[in-house]
Design a protein around this motif. Structure first.
Motif, PDB file in Angstrom:
ATOM      1  N   GLU A 200       0.836  -1.208   0.000  1.00 57.07           N
ATOM      2  CA  GLU A 200       0.000   0.000   0.000  1.00 57.07           C
ATOM      3  C   GLU A 200       0.870   1.259   0.000  1.00 57.07           C
ATOM      4  N   PHE A 201       1.821   1.275  -0.926  1.00 56.75           N
ATOM      5  CA  PHE A 201       2.748   2.402  -1.085  1.00 56.75           C
ATOM      6  C   PHE A 201       2.169   3.335  -2.145  1.00 56.75           C
ATOM      7  N   THR A 202       1.542   4.409  -1.702  1.00 53.50           N
ATOM      8  CA  THR A 202       0.794   5.288  -2.604  1.00 53.50           C
ATOM      9  C   THR A 202       1.694   5.969  -3.626  1.00 53.50           C
ATOM     10  N   THR A 203       2.830   6.504  -3.199  1.00 47.76           N
ATOM     11  CA  THR A 203       3.733   7.198  -4.118  1.00 47.76           C
ATOM     12  C   THR A 203       4.227   6.269  -5.218  1.00 47.76           C
ATOM     13  N   GLY A 204       4.595   5.057  -4.840  1.00 48.06           N
ATOM     14  CA  GLY A 204       5.042   4.088  -5.832  1.00 48.06           C
ATOM     15  C   GLY A 204       3.958   3.752  -6.830  1.00 48.06           C
ATOM     16  N   MET A 205       2.723   3.614  -6.369  1.00 44.82           N
ATOM     17  CA  MET A 205       1.619   3.299  -7.269  1.00 44.82           C
ATOM     18  C   MET A 205       1.347   4.450  -8.236  1.00 44.82           C
ATOM     19  N   ILE A 206       1.499   5.684  -7.760  1.00 44.12           N
ATOM     20  CA  ILE A 206       1.312   6.834  -8.654  1.00 44.12           C
ATOM     21  C   ILE A 206       2.358   6.816  -9.763  1.00 44.12           C
ATOM     22  N   ILE A 207       3.598   6.459  -9.423  1.00 44.19           N
ATOM     23  CA  ILE A 207       4.655   6.352 -10.433  1.00 44.19           C
ATOM     24  C   ILE A 207       4.320   5.250 -11.436  1.00 44.19           C
ATOM     25  N   ILE A 208       3.830   4.121 -10.941  1.00 38.68           N
ATOM     26  CA  ILE A 208       3.445   3.012 -11.826  1.00 38.68           C
ATOM     27  C   ILE A 208       2.338   3.438 -12.780  1.00 38.68           C
ATOM     28  N   ILE A 209       1.357   4.163 -12.283  1.00 42.37           N
ATOM     29  CA  ILE A 209       0.252   4.631 -13.133  1.00 42.37           C
ATOM     30  C   ILE A 209       0.764   5.571 -14.213  1.00 42.37           C
ATOM     31  N   LEU A 210       1.686   6.465 -13.863  1.00 40.54           N
ATOM     32  CA  LEU A 210       2.263   7.382 -14.855  1.00 40.54           C
ATOM     33  C   LEU A 210       3.051   6.606 -15.913  1.00 40.54           C
ATOM     34  N   LEU A 211       3.776   5.583 -15.491  1.00 41.91           N
ATOM     35  CA  LEU A 211       4.520   4.756 -16.450  1.00 41.91           C
ATOM     36  C   LEU A 211       3.567   3.982 -17.361  1.00 41.91           C
ATOM     37  N   LEU A 212       2.425   3.565 -16.832  1.00 42.25           N
ATOM     38  CA  LEU A 212       1.419   2.888 -17.658  1.00 42.25           C
ATOM     39  C   LEU A 212       0.853   3.839 -18.707  1.00 42.25           C
ATOM     40  N   PHE A 213       0.668   5.100 -18.343  1.00 48.11           N
ATOM     41  CA  PHE A 213       0.230   6.087 -19.327  1.00 48.11           C
ATOM     42  C   PHE A 213       1.292   6.263 -20.420  1.00 48.11           C
ATOM     43  N   ALA A 214       2.574   6.219 -20.032  1.00 44.85           N
ATOM     44  CA  ALA A 214       3.651   6.298 -21.022  1.00 44.85           C
ATOM     45  C   ALA A 214       3.616   5.093 -21.955  1.00 44.85           C
ATOM     46  N   ALA A 215       3.372   3.907 -21.406  1.00 46.79           N
ATOM     47  CA  ALA A 215       3.255   2.703 -22.236  1.00 46.79           C
ATOM     48  C   ALA A 215       2.056   2.802 -23.173  1.00 46.79           C
ATOM     49  N   LEU A 216       0.972   3.412 -22.695  1.00 51.00           N
ATOM     50  CA  LEU A 216      -0.200   3.623 -23.540  1.00 51.00           C
ATOM     51  C   LEU A 216       0.147   4.488 -24.746  1.00 51.00           C
ATOM     52  N   GLY A 217       0.887   5.565 -24.508  1.00 50.43           N
ATOM     53  CA  GLY A 217       1.318   6.421 -25.612  1.00 50.43           C
ATOM     54  C   GLY A 217       2.248   5.714 -26.565  1.00 50.43           C
ATOM     55  N   TYR A 218       3.117   4.844 -26.043  1.00 56.90           N
ATOM     56  CA  TYR A 218       4.061   4.105 -26.883  1.00 56.90           C
ATOM     57  C   TYR A 218       3.326   3.194 -27.865  1.00 56.90           C
ATOM     58  N   PHE A 219       2.333   2.461 -27.386  1.00 54.33           N
ATOM     59  CA  PHE A 219       1.623   1.533 -28.268  1.00 54.33           C
ATOM     60  C   PHE A 219       0.723   2.284 -29.253  1.00 54.33           C
ATOM     61  N   CYS A 220       0.182   3.427 -28.843  1.00 55.23           N
ATOM     62  CA  CYS A 220      -0.571   4.246 -29.800  1.00 55.23           C
ATOM     63  C   CYS A 220       0.357   4.740 -30.914  1.00 55.23           C
ATOM     64  N   PHE A 221       1.572   5.127 -30.537  1.00 58.09           N
ATOM     65  CA  PHE A 221       2.560   5.571 -31.522  1.00 58.09           C
ATOM     66  C   PHE A 221       2.920   4.446 -32.483  1.00 58.09           C
ATOM     67  N   LYS A 222       3.075   3.227 -31.945  1.00 59.20           N
ATOM     68  CA  LYS A 222       3.414   2.085 -32.797  1.00 59.20           C
ATOM     69  C   LYS A 222       2.279   1.748 -33.757  1.00 59.20           C
ATOM     70  N   LEU A 223       1.056   1.818 -33.283  1.00 58.30           N
ATOM     71  CA  LEU A 223      -0.080   1.575 -34.171  1.00 58.30           C
ATOM     72  C   LEU A 223      -0.141   2.608 -35.287  1.00 58.30           C
TER      73      LEU A 223
END
Length: 304
Positions: A200-223
């Protein structure tokens, strides 16, 4: 004008055959990975992971059916150019057709078994989480999040392998090396995501969510690059299967982001003792009534 076109068609057929081999390799890896996840789901009694495995198996069924057409086209082009014997397709076709049929049968059987396991695991959750509906929903959200991380890894790896072997095999540019580096980085991110939610590490989870948004942009770029007029030729041999992996990964990432936010919202609500059991602590046989009287939660859980 004829010769360059013929040469390009022949090269395209060769690359398509390579893509077909990569597809077969990914299918083999997918079933081995599924076997590991089945053991893990039964050990942890994760109902959501069992359901996800059924959906993943149907996905592999579609993925295996796509390769039949790809191999047929590649063999046809190569046989016209006298680069391969036409007998190859006649000998390979029965095996390529029977693979999706066997996977379809296995998927139906898996669905039936998953339905039976759902009832069994639901009773286990009731015994150890108690009848608190809010706590059960929090635990269900946690299970969904953990299962999504495991499936995210497989589909991201499948897309990356196809890109490295088929698309970037002839040119080792900066994008090629960045994609290689992205594989271990992704594994670390997913492991950290699982560890952060357990603690239940809130700061770490926020970083993970931001990285997931970056991965979302990466796959949109690849498509976009796969279908953009300037860049689509280099993706053409692997475009059907890479599109399949990219779309599935995008859907999984969006769901993972939503579930991650819900998990963060559920922090500090009493779920942490249930998902962080101590293996060296002796199991205590407690009833739901005694737990409510003493104000304690069971110290041991059968499922994680």
């Amino acid at each position: 004008m004829y010769m360059p076109n013929t040469h390009w068609t022949w090269s395209f057929a060769i690359v398509t055959l390579v893509q077909a081999l990569v597809t077969l390799g990914l299918e083999c890896f997918g079933f081995i990975y599924e076997l590991v996840l089945v053991y893990d789901a039964l050990r942890m009694k994760n109902t959501i992971q069992v359901i996800g495995l059924c959906a993943c198996n149907f996905g592999l069924l579609i993925y295996g059916a796509v390769q039949v057409r790809q191999i047929q086209n590649a063999v046809a082009v190569l046989s016209v150019n006298d680069k391969i014997s036409p007998v190859v397709w006649a000998e390979s076709e029965p095996f390529l057709i029977i693979i999706p049929c066997i996977v379809a049968l296995g998927s139906i059987l898996m669905t039936f078994v998953a339905w039976k396991l759902y009832d069994e695991f639901a009773w286990t959750i009731y015994k150890h989480i108690s009848a608190d509906l809010r706590m059960k929903r929090r635990y269900l959200t946690y299970q969904i999040y953990i299962a999504l991380l495991k499936f995210d890894f497989f589909f991201f790896l499948g897309f990356t392998v196809q890109f490295l072997v088929v698309v970037s095999s002839s040119k080792h540019d900066a994008e090629f090396y960045l994609t290689i580096i992205a594989v271990p980085v992704t594994i670390i991110i997913l492991l950290c995501g699982a560890w952060f939610v357990r603690r239940e590490f809130t700061t770490g989870m926020i970083i993970i969510i931001l990285l997931l948004f970056a991965a979302l942009g990466y796959f949109c770029f690849k498509l976009f690059r796969m279908y953009a007029p300037a860049t689509f030729p280099q993706y053409l041999p692997a475009r059907p299967s890479m599109t399949f992996f990219a779309i599935i990964t995008l859907i999984l990432i969006v769901i993972t982001i939503v579930i991650s936010c819900i998990c963060v919202h559920n922090f500090n609500c009493g779920l942490k003792p249930h998902i962080n059991k101590k293996k060296d602590r002796p199991e205590e046989k407690t009833t739901e009534l005694s737990d409510n009287v003493n104000g304690q939660v069971p110290s041991r859980m059968m499922i994680d």
